[in-house]
Motif scaffolding. Structure first.
Motif, short mmCIF file in Angstrom:
data_model
loop_
_atom_site.label_atom_id
_atom_site.label_comp_id
_atom_site.label_asym_id
_atom_site.label_seq_id
_atom_site.Cartn_x
_atom_site.Cartn_y
_atom_site.Cartn_z
N UNK A 45 0.67 -1.45 -0.12
CA UNK A 45 -0.01 -0.30 -0.57
C UNK A 45 0.45 1.36 -0.40
N UNK A 46 2.33 1.41 0.31
CA UNK A 46 2.82 2.57 0.61
C UNK A 46 3.92 2.03 -1.24
N UNK A 47 4.08 2.77 -1.81
CA UNK A 47 4.32 2.81 -2.40
C UNK A 47 6.00 3.59 -2.92
N UNK A 48 7.07 3.28 -2.59
CA UNK A 48 7.79 3.18 -2.91
C UNK A 48 9.15 3.08 -4.07
N UNK A 49 8.33 3.11 -4.95
CA UNK A 49 8.91 2.95 -6.72
C UNK A 49 9.80 3.93 -6.73
N UNK A 50 9.02 5.13 -6.23
CA UNK A 50 10.43 6.33 -7.17
C UNK A 50 11.60 6.37 -6.19
N UNK A 51 11.94 5.73 -5.16
CA UNK A 51 13.23 5.74 -4.25
C UNK A 51 14.12 4.51 -5.65
N UNK A 52 13.33 3.93 -5.95
CA UNK A 52 14.25 3.32 -7.31
C UNK A 52 14.89 4.15 -8.31
N UNK A 53 14.67 5.06 -8.29
CA UNK A 53 14.54 5.85 -9.26
C UNK A 53 16.47 6.56 -9.16
N UNK A 54 16.63 6.70 -7.70
CA UNK A 54 17.46 7.09 -7.10
C UNK A 54 19.02 6.06 -7.33
N UNK A 55 19.00 4.62 -7.07
CA UNK A 55 20.27 3.84 -7.85
C UNK A 55 19.99 3.52 -9.69
N UNK A 56 19.20 3.66 -10.30
CA UNK A 56 18.69 3.97 -11.36
C UNK A 56 19.59 5.23 -12.01
N UNK A 57 19.40 6.17 -11.61
CA UNK A 57 20.35 7.33 -11.96
C UNK A 57 21.76 7.69 -11.43
N UNK A 58 22.68 7.28 -10.65
CA UNK A 58 23.94 6.60 -10.41
C UNK A 58 24.25 5.63 -11.55
N UNK A 59 23.85 4.43 -11.65
CA UNK A 59 24.06 4.00 -12.83
C UNK A 59 23.85 4.31 -14.00
N UNK A 60 22.73 4.96 -14.60
CA UNK A 60 22.87 5.69 -16.01
C UNK A 60 23.92 6.72 -16.22
N UNK A 61 23.67 7.86 -14.91
CA UNK A 61 25.20 8.46 -15.20
C UNK A 61 26.51 8.12 -15.38
N UNK A 62 26.51 7.12 -14.68
CA UNK A 62 28.63 6.47 -14.92
C UNK A 62 28.30 5.19 -15.59
N UNK A 63 27.50 5.16 -15.92
CA UNK A 63 27.93 3.61 -17.48
C UNK A 63 26.93 3.58 -18.65
N UNK A 64 26.14 4.57 -18.87
CA UNK A 64 25.48 4.93 -19.57
C UNK A 64 24.06 3.84 -19.46
N UNK A 65 23.38 4.27 -20.58
CA UNK A 65 21.57 4.53 -21.10
C UNK A 65 21.69 2.60 -20.93
N UNK A 66 22.70 1.79 -21.23
CA UNK A 66 22.20 0.52 -20.97
C UNK A 66 22.12 -0.25 -19.97
N UNK A 67 23.28 0.23 -19.20
CA UNK A 67 23.33 -0.04 -17.29
C UNK A 67 22.19 0.33 -16.89
N UNK A 68 21.61 1.45 -17.26
CA UNK A 68 20.53 1.62 -16.26
C UNK A 68 19.46 1.67 -16.48
N UNK A 69 19.21 0.76 -17.60
CA UNK A 69 18.56 -0.08 -18.64
C UNK A 69 17.56 -1.38 -17.42
N UNK A 70 19.45 -1.85 -17.73
CA UNK A 70 19.31 -3.12 -16.97
C UNK A 70 18.93 -3.13 -15.72
#
Length: 191
Positions: A45-70
């Motif tokens: 009931x408490x959706x925390x899905x938005x918090x996953x954007x923090x590590x996804x953004x970190x990885x995308x910035x550092x390693x690129x879009x393919x790793x972000x998608x993964x």
């Protein structure tokens, strides 16, 4: 008199630290798993899905879009596995719709971060090349007739002079378009 905006090229900095992409990817996976544990403890009931954007953004910035998608796929798959039996919908379609929407949001953010990363790194490369020239060099916005930036040699010898004043100096010139489409002129002054 036109306004002068001449500044040195910025030092290359990393938003999320100067770690290798492998270290950032490992940290991203650990963060996704940590967020997943917290997400599981707080319940569906408490959706925390938005918090996953923090590590996804970190990885995308550092390693690129393919790793972000993964990592976005991993985060979505973990979320689906955790809550597939806990949702309150009368039909599973709505639950999987939530997962698809969450992944689409991840994909949009990944795309935007990857494009921003490319643009900034391309700009930093251009500025670093300009700074390494031995001759005074600067860029003029041809629409506004202002000096946008100049290298160290230019700032030392010509700082504060307008584009009109500098136009009389002998130089090698090359026209190009700025990122927003405005015409610009690179001038490398002859010694």
């Amino acid at each position: 008199m036109s306004e002068q905006v001449v500044r040195p090229a910025p030092a290359a900095t990393e938003v999320f630290g100067e770690y290798s992409p492998a270290v950032t990817c490992a940290a991203g996976v650990i963060l996704v798993l940590t967020i997943a544990v917290i997400d599981q403890l707080t319940g569906y009931d408490l959706h925390l899905g938005v918090l996953y954007l923090v590590p996804i953004t970190m990885v995308t910035w550092s390693a690129g879009g393919k790793w972000g998608v993964a990592l976005g796929v991993v985060a979505t798959a973990v979320w689906v596995m955790m809550f597939r039996s806990e949702h309150h919908y009368p039909n599973n379609f709505y639950f999987y719709w939530d997962a698809a929407v969450q992944f689409i949001i991840f994909a949009i953010v990944i795309y935007l971060i990857a494009r921003l990363r490319e643009a900034i790194r391309g700009h930093e490369f251009s500025l670093s090349v300009l700074e390494k020239l031995d001759a005074p060099a600067y860029v003029v916005d041809l629409q506004r007739q202002t000096v946008l930036l100049g290298n160290r040699e230019f700032r030392t010898a010509f700082d504060g002079r307008s584009a009109e004043d500098l136009a009389g100096q002998p130089a090698h010139e090359s026209r190009f378009a700025l990122a927003d489409g405005r015409p610009a002129l690179l001038r490398i002054l002859k010694r």
